[in-house]
Design an enzyme around this catalytic site. Structure first.
Site, PDB file in Angstrom:
ATOM      1  N   ARG A 167     -67.720  45.696 -50.920  1.00 15.88           N
ATOM      2  CA  ARG A 167     -68.923  45.050 -50.406  1.00 15.88           C
ATOM      3  C   ARG A 167     -69.170  45.361 -48.934  1.00 15.88           C
ATOM      4  O   ARG A 167     -68.255  45.232 -48.112  1.00 15.88           O
ATOM      5  CB  ARG A 167     -68.817  43.529 -50.584  1.00 15.88           C
ATOM      6  CG  ARG A 167     -68.781  43.085 -52.033  1.00 15.88           C
ATOM      7  CD  ARG A 167     -68.423  41.612 -52.159  1.00 15.88           C
ATOM      8  NE  ARG A 167     -68.437  41.174 -53.554  1.00 15.88           N
ATOM      9  CZ  ARG A 167     -67.427  41.322 -54.388  1.00 15.88           C
ATOM     10  NH1 ARG A 167     -66.292  41.886 -53.974  1.00 15.88           N
ATOM     11  NH2 ARG A 167     -67.517  40.912 -55.633  1.00 15.88           N
ATOM     12  N   HIS A 185     -70.438  48.464 -54.193  1.00 19.07           N
ATOM     13  CA  HIS A 185     -70.157  49.756 -54.814  1.00 19.07           C
ATOM     14  C   HIS A 185     -71.247  50.802 -54.565  1.00 19.07           C
ATOM     15  O   HIS A 185     -71.577  51.597 -55.448  1.00 19.07           O
ATOM     16  CB  HIS A 185     -69.912  49.607 -56.315  1.00 19.07           C
ATOM     17  CG  HIS A 185     -68.716  48.776 -56.660  1.00 19.07           C
ATOM     18  ND1 HIS A 185     -67.610  48.667 -55.831  1.00 19.07           N
ATOM     19  CD2 HIS A 185     -68.445  47.993 -57.744  1.00 19.07           C
ATOM     20  CE1 HIS A 185     -66.711  47.874 -56.399  1.00 19.07           C
ATOM     21  NE2 HIS A 185     -67.192  47.436 -57.546  1.00 19.07           N
ATOM     22  N   HIS A 231     -62.434  52.973 -60.410  1.00 18.75           N
ATOM     23  CA  HIS A 231     -62.471  51.564 -60.821  1.00 18.75           C
ATOM     24  C   HIS A 231     -61.976  51.431 -62.263  1.00 18.75           C
ATOM     25  O   HIS A 231     -62.681  50.920 -63.137  1.00 18.75           O
ATOM     26  CB  HIS A 231     -63.898  51.043 -60.695  1.00 18.75           C
ATOM     27  CG  HIS A 231     -64.009  49.556 -60.557  1.00 18.75           C
ATOM     28  ND1 HIS A 231     -63.538  48.680 -61.501  1.00 18.75           N
ATOM     29  CD2 HIS A 231     -64.548  48.786 -59.572  1.00 18.75           C
ATOM     30  CE1 HIS A 231     -63.795  47.437 -61.113  1.00 18.75           C
ATOM     31  NE2 HIS A 231     -64.403  47.481 -59.941  1.00 18.75           N
ATOM     32  N   TYR A 236     -59.977  49.987 -65.412  1.00 17.21           N
ATOM     33  CA  TYR A 236     -59.473  48.721 -65.940  1.00 17.21           C
ATOM     34  C   TYR A 236     -58.327  49.025 -66.904  1.00 17.21           C
ATOM     35  O   TYR A 236     -58.510  49.739 -67.900  1.00 17.21           O
ATOM     36  CB  TYR A 236     -60.557  47.985 -66.720  1.00 17.21           C
ATOM     37  CG  TYR A 236     -61.719  47.436 -65.929  1.00 17.21           C
ATOM     38  CD1 TYR A 236     -61.919  46.060 -65.836  1.00 17.21           C
ATOM     39  CD2 TYR A 236     -62.650  48.269 -65.321  1.00 17.21           C
ATOM     40  CE1 TYR A 236     -63.003  45.534 -65.147  1.00 17.21           C
ATOM     41  CE2 TYR A 236     -63.735  47.756 -64.624  1.00 17.21           C
ATOM     42  CZ  TYR A 236     -63.907  46.386 -64.543  1.00 17.21           C
ATOM     43  OH  TYR A 236     -64.991  45.874 -63.859  1.00 17.21           O
ATOM     44  N   ASP A 288     -59.221  38.903 -56.999  1.00 17.00           N
ATOM     45  CA  ASP A 288     -60.320  39.809 -56.653  1.00 17.00           C
ATOM     46  C   ASP A 288     -60.270  39.953 -55.139  1.00 17.00           C
ATOM     47  O   ASP A 288     -61.186  39.574 -54.422  1.00 17.00           O
ATOM     48  CB  ASP A 288     -61.673  39.266 -57.110  1.00 17.00           C
ATOM     49  CG  ASP A 288     -62.781  40.311 -56.969  1.00 17.00           C
ATOM     50  OD1 ASP A 288     -62.458  41.481 -56.662  1.00 17.00           O
ATOM     51  OD2 ASP A 288     -63.964  39.962 -57.162  1.00 17.00           O
ATOM     52  N   GLN A 331     -57.654  46.989 -53.844  1.00 23.84           N
ATOM     53  CA  GLN A 331     -58.300  45.802 -54.391  1.00 23.84           C
ATOM     54  C   GLN A 331     -57.606  45.449 -55.702  1.00 23.84           C
ATOM     55  O   GLN A 331     -57.600  46.246 -56.651  1.00 23.84           O
ATOM     56  CB  GLN A 331     -59.794  46.058 -54.634  1.00 23.84           C
ATOM     57  CG  GLN A 331     -60.591  44.821 -55.032  1.00 23.84           C
ATOM     58  CD  GLN A 331     -61.018  43.979 -53.840  1.00 23.84           C
ATOM     59  OE1 GLN A 331     -60.876  44.387 -52.698  1.00 23.84           O
ATOM     60  NE2 GLN A 331     -61.575  42.814 -54.102  1.00 23.84           N
ATOM     61  N   GLU A 337     -57.599  49.143 -57.206  1.00 24.67           N
ATOM     62  CA  GLU A 337     -58.545  50.112 -56.652  1.00 24.67           C
ATOM     63  C   GLU A 337     -58.101  50.497 -55.234  1.00 24.67           C
ATOM     64  O   GLU A 337     -58.225  49.724 -54.297  1.00 24.67           O
ATOM     65  CB  GLU A 337     -59.946  49.508 -56.616  1.00 24.67           C
ATOM     66  CG  GLU A 337     -60.430  48.982 -57.959  1.00 24.67           C
ATOM     67  CD  GLU A 337     -61.477  47.894 -57.793  1.00 24.67           C
ATOM     68  OE1 GLU A 337     -62.478  48.143 -57.078  1.00 24.67           O
ATOM     69  OE2 GLU A 337     -61.282  46.800 -58.349  1.00 24.67           O
TER      70      GLU A 337
END
Length: 353
Positions: free
Chosen positions: A81, A106, A180, A182, A248, A286, A316
């Site tokens: 951000r 992003h 990114h 998962y 997060d 992250q 990340e």
């Protein structure tokens, strides 16, 4: 390692997209598409030798094009951000797209994960690699400067998926790329019930403070045992809460940016005995356990079933995203006189009882 190429599909704008299959001598297999540089699948064995896909994603190119939360994608030109979706650089003010509350997340609405990257197979030091390149033009998503970016993927014989980033710009600009992906080591569709059993260990000394709307405020926070201190291995299910306060969060890695990748994190899943090791040159990571997954409508996965909130984890690798506002916290700014280089490895191991 070998790389094969197939036609993946055609986007609505008529552009053809390819998918590349990377296989090593241990039969670890990764599939990557040049649409967004997405890691579509990563197959690894459990303790009994059974292979499963361990990364979340979509069933088809059309499903990716319809929208997704950056599953396995290259994220930029700034991952994370930028506060209030604006900044000033070299005396010029820039207004970005506020696509995450008041912030720009992003890189904006037309980020790297939506671009078709030019793709070719190259050989470096005797290793075949997938080479992706993209020119992010001046003014795109309201960022200054034309950025020429290159990313290579390679599946090494030590079962590490290597991601190398290179970039240069003709004007100073915020810059902070990542992937990114998962992960769920129990299998991509195993669901939220399997995530608490994962054990995470992260070599970080602090986290970044944010406001309630997740705007970075230029301050560090000490780690709290049982909440966000991951310096000793801890079951995700043993964390006192799963919220933006701890799952997060941007973690500052010990030692900051390095020239060569060093081991910074390990996640293991005792039932399958799969182990994920993270190596990177980046100064931060992250840590995210998909707390927003399927909260604003279902995110339908590869098996055509909705993924569950807290059904995966992301690590990340990146710099402090809002360095443009808080330069003492990081250096996520690319200048013409300094080319960007970064390298991250996702290494998969299997333990035997």
């Amino acid at each position: 390692m070998q790389i094969s190429t197939q036609h993946y599909g055609t986007l609505k704008n008529g552009r053809d997209v390819q998918i590349f299959t990377l296989v090593n001598d241990q039969n670890i297999k990764a599939q990557i598409t040049n649409y967004g540089g997405i890691i579509v699948s990563l197959e690894a064995p459990d303790k009994e030798g059974h292979f499963s896909d361990i990364v979340l994603g979509k069933a088809s190119l059309a499903d990716y094009e319809a929208g997704h939360p950056c599953f396995g994608a290259l994220t930029g030109r700034v991952a994370g951000r930028i506060g209030k979706a604006q900044f000033e650089i070299n005396g010029q003010s820039y207004q970005l797209e506020a696509n995450n509350g008041p912030n720009c997340l992003h890189g904006g609405l037309d980020g790297w994960h939506l671009q078709v990257w030019e793709a070719k197979i190259i050989k470096e030091e005797g290793i075949e690699k997938l080479h992706l390149s993209y020119t992010d033009p001046d003014g795109h998503n309201n960022f200054p400067g034309t950025v020429s970016a290159e990313v290579t993927y390679a599946l090494l014989e030590n079962n590490a998926l290597e991601i190398t980033y290179r970039a240069h710009t003709d004007q100073a600009t915020p810059f902070n790329p990542t992937n990114h992906c998962y992960f769920n080591l129990a299998g991509e569709s195993a669901g939220a019930s399997t995530l608490p059993a994962h054990i995470v260990h992260l070599e970080a000394h602090a986290t970044a403070k944010t406001s309630e709307d997740m705007t970075l405020i230029g301050e560090k926070s000490d780690l709290v045992e049982g909440l966000n201190d991951l310096r000793k291995p801890i079951r995700i299910g043993n964390l006192s809460e799963l919220s933006p306060r701890n799952v997060d969060s941007h973690y500052f890695l010990n030692g900051g940016r390095t020239q060569s990748p060093r081991h910074v994190a390990t996640v293991s899943h005792p039932q399958s005995q799969r182990v994920f090791k993270l190596w990177t040159t980046e100064p931060g990571v992250q840590f995210y356990t998909a707390i927003n997954l399927s909260t604003e409508g279902p995110d339908i996965g590869k098996n055509h079933q909705a993924y569950e909130t807290n059904g995966a984890f992301c690590l990340e690798t990146q710099d402090y995203p809002d360095s443009i506002h808080y330069p003492s916290m990081g250096s996520a700014i690319l200048k013409p006189e300094s080319d960007f280089y970064s390298r991250t490895l996702f290494q998969i191991e299997t333990l035997n009882d």
